[in-house]
Design a protein around this motif. Structure first.
Motif, PDB file in Angstrom:
ATOM      1  N   THR A  89     -14.629  -1.023  -5.048  1.00 41.31           N
ATOM      2  CA  THR A  89     -15.138  -1.735  -3.880  1.00 41.31           C
ATOM      3  C   THR A  89     -14.630  -3.163  -3.916  1.00 41.31           C
ATOM      4  OG1 THR A  89     -17.196  -2.475  -4.946  1.00 41.31           O
ATOM      5  CG2 THR A  89     -17.234  -0.309  -3.895  1.00 41.31           C
TER       6      THR A  89
ATOM      7  N   GLN B 243     -14.809   1.229   3.601  1.00 42.12           N
ATOM      8  CA  GLN B 243     -15.557   0.091   3.066  1.00 42.12           C
ATOM      9  C   GLN B 243     -14.652  -1.002   2.533  1.00 42.12           C
ATOM     10  OE1 GLN B 243     -17.476   0.794  -0.778  1.00 42.12           O
ATOM     11  NE2 GLN B 243     -16.366   2.721  -0.954  1.00 42.12           N
TER      12      GLN B 243
ATOM     13  N   ILE C 275     -21.912   5.706   0.198  1.00 46.97           N
ATOM     14  CA  ILE C 275     -22.547   4.413   0.010  1.00 46.97           C
ATOM     15  C   ILE C 275     -22.930   3.869   1.382  1.00 46.97           C
ATOM     16  CG2 ILE C 275     -22.278   2.055  -0.864  1.00 46.97           C
ATOM     17  CD1 ILE C 275     -19.999   3.094  -2.624  1.00 46.97           C
TER      18      ILE C 275
ATOM     19  N   TRP D 202     -23.809   0.181   3.002  1.00 53.14           N
ATOM     20  CA  TRP D 202     -23.867  -1.265   2.812  1.00 53.14           C
ATOM     21  C   TRP D 202     -24.682  -1.855   3.958  1.00 53.14           C
ATOM     22  CZ3 TRP D 202     -22.062  -2.791  -1.746  1.00 53.14           C
ATOM     23  CH2 TRP D 202     -21.049  -2.058  -2.368  1.00 53.14           C
TER      24      TRP D 202
ATOM     25  N   GLU E 277     -27.062  -2.551  -1.248  1.00 46.46           N
ATOM     26  CA  GLU E 277     -26.236  -1.337  -1.269  1.00 46.46           C
ATOM     27  C   GLU E 277     -27.118  -0.141  -1.599  1.00 46.46           C
ATOM     28  OE1 GLU E 277     -22.637   0.375  -4.184  1.00 46.46           O
ATOM     29  OE2 GLU E 277     -23.946  -1.287  -4.793  1.00 46.46           O
TER      30      GLU E 277
ATOM     31  N   GLY F  89     -20.371  -6.488  -3.798  1.00 47.81           N
ATOM     32  CA  GLY F  89     -19.799  -5.196  -4.168  1.00 47.81           C
ATOM     33  C   GLY F  89     -19.676  -5.112  -5.670  1.00 47.81           C
TER      34      GLY F  89
END
Length: 593
Positions: free
Chosen positions: A127, A217, A392, A394, A420, A570
């Motif tokens: 990430t 992402q 995931i 966010w 997250e 991240g």
């Protein structure tokens, strides 16, 4: 270079070219004690630097690693087995000091003590964070080279995105325009589709809003639900050691790697009329005795956010008054060393699932585990080729949140997540229930901690005080991350599959009840940064300038996660790769004429 030094340099390269062993187990096996560059720490950043600097054939480079080789460690190679590495011999096994905000609990602090460092033991999340994270770096340092747009070519340079192990079509699961395909580090999307994955996508579609699907992402705008991308290639972990220190690199005659070697401190020398202390030597501990190694061009600390300040402080670089109290002679007054420690907290919430999936039995049934391990060994496929969850989310608080107006927003900007949510099939509980869980990470943090030392003995463990969740806004993020997870798991897509939330959190509904659960269960996400932070060249704080040279010194540079002035929103391994790639170019520009 003088004629004598030039001849010595040629003799060293000639000796290296006929030496069959380029990876040494002790400094006593090295052919010399003097190299152009000495890199302390064979982790993520150090491996990149060693690889890139030895692309210049007339540079000699020594890489010093405190731990063993990464070779033939099954738990490191098999992505699913990553959790076996925490607390193992490949972990420094650090522990924080008691945390007042967490009911005085101490926290395990996993850091890799093996070639490849934490990239050899982590959960392999790839990430990048948001573009706002890096633009904030550029603003605070006054160096646009740290901005998202300037660093973007380095993201592409280091990455080699490849097909997932099961070779399923990933069209519509990522954006190829934001990825590199010819770099060093293998990355991929999940190579094993979990039973819950279709429901996750359905829930995202049904809920929309902050849960809406985001195709990639790693585009610089990560908000929303997205597919996991990991440092995995062909179903196997891709660490800094396997990617940047492969056989073709290790065999270079100008690269020397020494393992199981503990660095105690770096040493200053008096050089001509220089008004700055010159650091070009490193002291290592060998069987109770010390040996000194020398760098002719630069000494580079890449020992990480814990190791680097630990070495600096024992070398007399830090707050002089604090060092004197420990009977350490100050060599350079830099009060910011060890300050600004920033980390992410991680909280788990689980639900009972209506399933009989055999995959969930991997950790509780030896026969099932052996079956999938054999599949992985033969083909690199199956559930063991995945690290954790496949999706995931966010998220940020609503823009009109009263918490933001009251406590402020520590995030870098509107593109940066504040928390997250990682969704995964967790296996089975002690009672035999099949579980689906989420890991909630607080990725925008206001808390700042410290890394200090208890004595003048370099072998004493450092004092890690992360002060995790000690700010009110982080507690708000933590509470809302749980509530967001509950909202997602209550979507229609889960009807008949999700049965109930486990009692540990199900009974926590008020702010006070959620806070009690959070403070008693949160752990470190093992993302410490900032303990040798960079700042503008003329700043009265910070440890390194934007070129990563230590302020007020000559010959000393720091390249690792400790230089980040702010943690990204991240996981932190990806920016470390990029920091090291840019640093390698800066070093080459300095020394290649």
């Amino acid at each position: 270079m003088s004629p004598i030094n030039y001849i010595s340099h040629l003799l060293l390269l000639l000796l290296a070219s006929v030496c069959s062993a380029k990876v040494f187990n002790s400094v006593g096996q090295l052919p010399t004690t003097e190299f152009d560059f000495v890199i302390v720490g064979g982790g993520t950043a150090g491996s990149v630097l060693a690889s890139r600097l030895t692309e210049v054939s007339n540079f000699t480079v020594l890489l010093i690693e405190a731990g063993p080789s990464n070779a033939n460690i099954l738990d490191s190679e098999v992505p699913f087995f990553w959790q076996n590495l925490q607390g193992s011999r490949y972990d420094w096994n650090f522990t924080s000091v008691a945390q007042p905000a967490l009911n005085n609990r101490t926290l395990a602090y996993a850091r890799g003590r093996v070639l490849g460092g934490s990239s050899s033991i982590n959960a392999m999340f790839y990430t990048r964070g948001s573009r706002d994270d890096y633009d904030r770096w550029a603003k605070v340092t006054g160096d646009k080279g740290w901005s998202w747009d300037s660093l973007f070519p380095y993201f592409l340079k280091h990455e080699r995105l490849t097909q997932p192990a099961d070779h399923h079509s990933i069209v519509g699961e990522y954006d190829p325009a934001v990825h590199g395909f010819n770099g060093m580090t293998f990355t991929s999307l999940p190579g094993f589709v979990q039973e819950i994955d279709p429901r996750v996508i359905q829930a995202s579609s049904g809920l929309g809003g902050p849960f809406q699907f985001n195709i990639d992402q790693n585009s610089g705008t990560p908000l929303g639900l997205t597919y996991f991308q990991g440092t995995i290639g062909n179903g196997t972990r891709s660490s800094a050691a396997t990617s940047y220190l492969g056989a073709n690199v290790v065999k270079r005659p100008n690269l020397f790697i020494v393992l199981d070697t503990f660095v105690t401190r770096i040493l200053p020398v008096t050089q001509g009329n220089s008004t700055k202390p010159v650091f070009n030597s490193v002291e290592v501990l060998v069987g109770g005795n010390t040996t000194v190694l020398h760098a002719k061009k630069e000494l580079i600390l890449s020992a990480g956010s814990i190791g680097t300040p630990h070495i600096l402080l024992h070398s007399g670089i830090g707050d002089s008054d604090e060092l004197k109290q420990l009977n350490i002679t100050p060599t350079l007054n830099l009060p910011s060393v060890g300050k600004n420690l920033t980390d992410h907290g991680l909280i788990d919430v689980s639900w009972v699932a209506n399933t009989t999936s055999i995959v969930d039995l991997i950790n509780t049934n030896a026969t099932v585990r052996a079956h999938f391990l054999e599949q992985w060994k033969e083909t690199g496929t199956g559930p063991l080729g995945n690290g954790f969850g496949n999706n995931i989310i966010w998220m940020r608080l609503p823009e009109n949140s009263t918490a933001i107006s009251e406590f402020g927003d520590p995030s870098a900007g509107v593109n940066s997540p504040q928390y997250e949510i990682v969704i995964a099939a967790l296996g089975t509980s002690s009672t035999g229930d099949h579980l689906v869980g989420v890991g909630n990470a607080i990725v925008s943090t206001a808390s700042r901690g410290t890394l200090s030392i208890p004595s003048n003995n370099p072998t004493d463990a450092p004092l890690i005080d992360s002060r995790l969740l000690s700010s009110e806004i982080e507690m708000v993020f933590a509470r809302e991350s749980i509530r967001s997870a509950r909202q997602f798991m209550a979507a229609q897509a889960w009807n008949g599959y999700i049965l109930n939330e486990l009692p540990a959190t199900a009974n926590a509904t008020t702010d006070d009840e959620l806070d009690a659960y959070i403070r008693e269960t949160v752990i470190s996400a093992w993302h410490p940064v900032g303990t040798a932070a960079m700042s503008a060249t003329d700043a009265g704080y910070g440890v390194v300038d934007p070129d990563l040279l230590v302020k007020g010194t000559t010959g000393l540079r720091i390249v690792d996660a400790s230089i980040m002035p702010f943690v990204i929103a991240g996981h932190t391994q990806t920016p470390v790769y990029v920091i090291a790639e840019r640093a390698a170019d800066m070093i080459k520009d300095t020394w290649v004429f």
